[in-house]
Design an enzyme around this catalytic site. Structure first.
Site, PDB file in Angstrom:
ATOM      1  N   GLU A  28      51.325  55.740  12.288  1.00  0.00           N
ATOM      2  CA  GLU A  28      49.868  55.866  12.420  1.00  0.00           C
ATOM      3  C   GLU A  28      49.157  55.252  11.213  1.00  0.00           C
ATOM      4  OE1 GLU A  28      48.861  56.222  15.400  1.00  0.00           O
ATOM      5  OE2 GLU A  28      47.520  57.906  15.118  1.00  0.00           O
ATOM      6  N   THR A  32      39.462  53.478  14.614  1.00  0.00           N
ATOM      7  CA  THR A  32      39.418  54.766  13.921  1.00  0.00           C
ATOM      8  C   THR A  32      38.954  54.597  12.473  1.00  0.00           C
ATOM      9  OG1 THR A  32      41.127  55.669  15.339  1.00  0.00           O
ATOM     10  CG2 THR A  32      40.843  56.746  13.229  1.00  0.00           C
TER      11      THR A  32
HETATM   12  N1  HSE Z   1      41.274  62.689  13.937  1.00  0.00           N
HETATM   13  C1  HSE Z   1      41.068  61.272  13.798  1.00  0.00           C
HETATM   14  C2  HSE Z   1      39.596  60.985  13.667  1.00  0.00           C
HETATM   15  C3  HSE Z   1      41.518  60.472  14.993  1.00  0.00           C
HETATM   16  O1  HSE Z   1      38.815  61.613  14.383  1.00  0.00           O
HETATM   17  O2  HSE Z   1      39.229  60.100  12.887  1.00  0.00           O
HETATM   18  C4  HSE Z   1      42.921  60.584  15.380  1.00  0.00           C
HETATM   19  O3  HSE Z   1      43.847  60.763  14.398  1.00  0.00           O
END
Ligand code: HSE
Length: 324
Positions: free
Chosen positions: A136, A189
Site C-alpha cells: 500500500e 488517495t
Molecule cells: N483511510 C485512507 C484515507 C484510505 O481515507 O485516506 C484507505 O487507506
C-alpha cells in the site's frame, strides 16, 4: 520449505470500503464483489516477472519493483529467503484504479495470498499484513491497513493500533448489504489526504469517538438504528465531500431511499451505503445513478454482501518435480 506446494495458482481478493464513515484509517470491511484476480506460475528461471496485466488500460507499471503485486511477491520471497525461485505473474484488474474501492489493496492481497499458498503458507497472518501494508505504501505513499486488513481477513476489521500493529476482527450482521457507486472521476488517495486538516477541535474528536464506538457496538448487537445514528463523520467528510460531484444530493437520496448510512468509500470518489437488504440497495443505486446521469456523470454500481472470508483460491495445480 524445500519444494513449493503448487506450480500454479489463481486467487481472487475483494474490494474494500475503508473508513466506513466514522473510522478514518482504522475501520474497513470487504465486499464479495468486485475484486481483483492474480495468477502465479512457477518458473524455472529465478526472479519475479509480470507476464501480463489486463483491465487497467495499460496504466499500471510492468516493472516488477514498481508494481505493487510483484513488489509484494519479491518482498515475500526475500522474507522467507527464497529469491532463488522463479515466479511469473498475471494480474486481472476487475475494478477501477483510484476509485476508493481498495483497488491496489485487492491486487496486493491477491498476489500475497497466492504466493503464500503456492509455497505452503510459510508465514503468519501478521507478516502477511505487514507485507500488504508495504505494498500500500508503494501504491499510495502511505501504508494504511484499513483496506489491506479487511481484504486479507474478510469482514469488518478495526485497526486498534498501527504501532504496534493491532488488528481486531469484528462481527458482520447477517443480511447487511453494501451498495457501491463509482462515479467516473479519479481521486488519488495521496491527493485526498493532502487537503485534510492536521488539527481538529476536541469537540469533533469527542463526537467521532462516540460514533465509532456506537458503530462497533451495533455490529455486535445487529442494531441497525444504532448503526445508522453512528454513521456520521464530522472530521473527514466535510472536507472531502467537495471532491465528489453531487455528494450532498447523493447522500440525501440514499438516506431517503432507506440506507442505514451513507458515506465516502475510502478516499473516494466511490460512495457507499449500508443497507438492510439487497432490495433497498438496488432501489437506492438506481436513484443515485440516474441522478448523476442527469448531471452528465456516468457511473458504475455494485451490490454486494459483506465478504467474510477474504481472498479465495479459484484454481491451482499441485507441484510435481517436473513442473518447475
Ligand atoms: N483511510 C485512507 C484515507 C484510505 O481515507 O485516506 C484507505 O487507506
Amino acid at each position: 520449505m524445500d519444494q513449493p506446494s503448487m506450480s500454479y495458482i489463481r486467487v481472487f481478493a475483494p474490494a474494500t470500503v475503508a473508513n466506513v464513515v466514522c473510522g478514518f484509517d482504522v475501520l474497513g470491511f470487504a465486499v464479495d464483489f468486485p475484486g481483483d484476480e492474480v495468477e502465479l506460475f512457477l518458473s524455472s528461471e529465478p526472479g519475479v516477472r509480470i507476464r501480463a496485466i489486463d483491465g487497467d488500460d495499460g496504466r499500471l507499471p510492468l516493472d516488477p519493483q514498481k508494481n505493487t503485486v510483484s513488489a509484494s511477491v519479491i518482498r515475500y520471497l526475500e522474507k522467507i529467503g527464497r529469491q532463488d525461485l522463479g515466479i511469473e505473474i498475471v494480474l486481472h484488474k476487475q475494478m477501477p484504479v483510484g476509485s476508493g474501492l481498495g483497488s491496489s489493496a485487492a491486487s496486493t492481497v491477491a498476489g500475497l495470498f497466492a504466493i503464500h499458498h503456492l509455497l505452503g503458507q510459510p508465514l503468519g497472518v501478521e507478516d502477511m499484513l505487514q507485507l500488504a501494508m508495504e505494498g500500500e505504501r508503494l501504491a499510495c505513499g502511505q501504508g494504511h491497513a484499513d483496506n489491506v486488513a479487511p481484504a486479507l481477513l474478510g469482514g469488518f476489521v478495526l485497526i486498534r493500533s498501527y504501532q504496534p500493529l493491532d488488528i481486531v476482527q469484528l462481527p458482520t450482521p447477517t443480511s447487511l448489504t453494501c451498495a457501491l457507486l463509482h462515479p467516473h472521476i479519479e481521486i488519488q488517495t495521496r491527493d485526498a489526504r493532502k487537503i485534510l486538516k492536521p488539527y481538529i477541535p476536541l469537540s469533533d474528536v469527542t463526537m467521532q469517538m462516540g460514533n465509532l464506538a456506537g458503530f462497533i457496538s451495533s455490529l455486535y448487537t445487529n442494531n441497525f438504528e444504532l448503526m445508522s445514528r453512528s454513521m456520521q463523520d464530522v472530521i473527514i467528510e466535510p472536507v472531502r465531500a467537495i471532491l465528489i460531484p453531487e455528494y450532498d444530493a447523493l447522500k440525501r437520496l440514499a438516506l431517503s431511499a432507506g440506507a442505514i448510512g451513507f458515506g465516502i468509500s475510502g478516499s473516494g470518489p466511490s460512495v457507499f451505503a449500508l443497507c438492510k437488504d439487497q432490495l433497498v440497495a438496488k432501489h437506492l443505486l438506481e436513484q443515485l445513478k440516474n441522478h448523476l446521469a442527469h448531471q452528465g456523470i456516468t457511473s458504475d454500481i455494485y451490490i454486494s454482501s459483506i465478504n467474510i472470508h477474504g481472498p479465495k483460491i479459484l484454481a491451482s495445480q499441485p507441484f510435481t518435480p517436473s513442473s518447475k
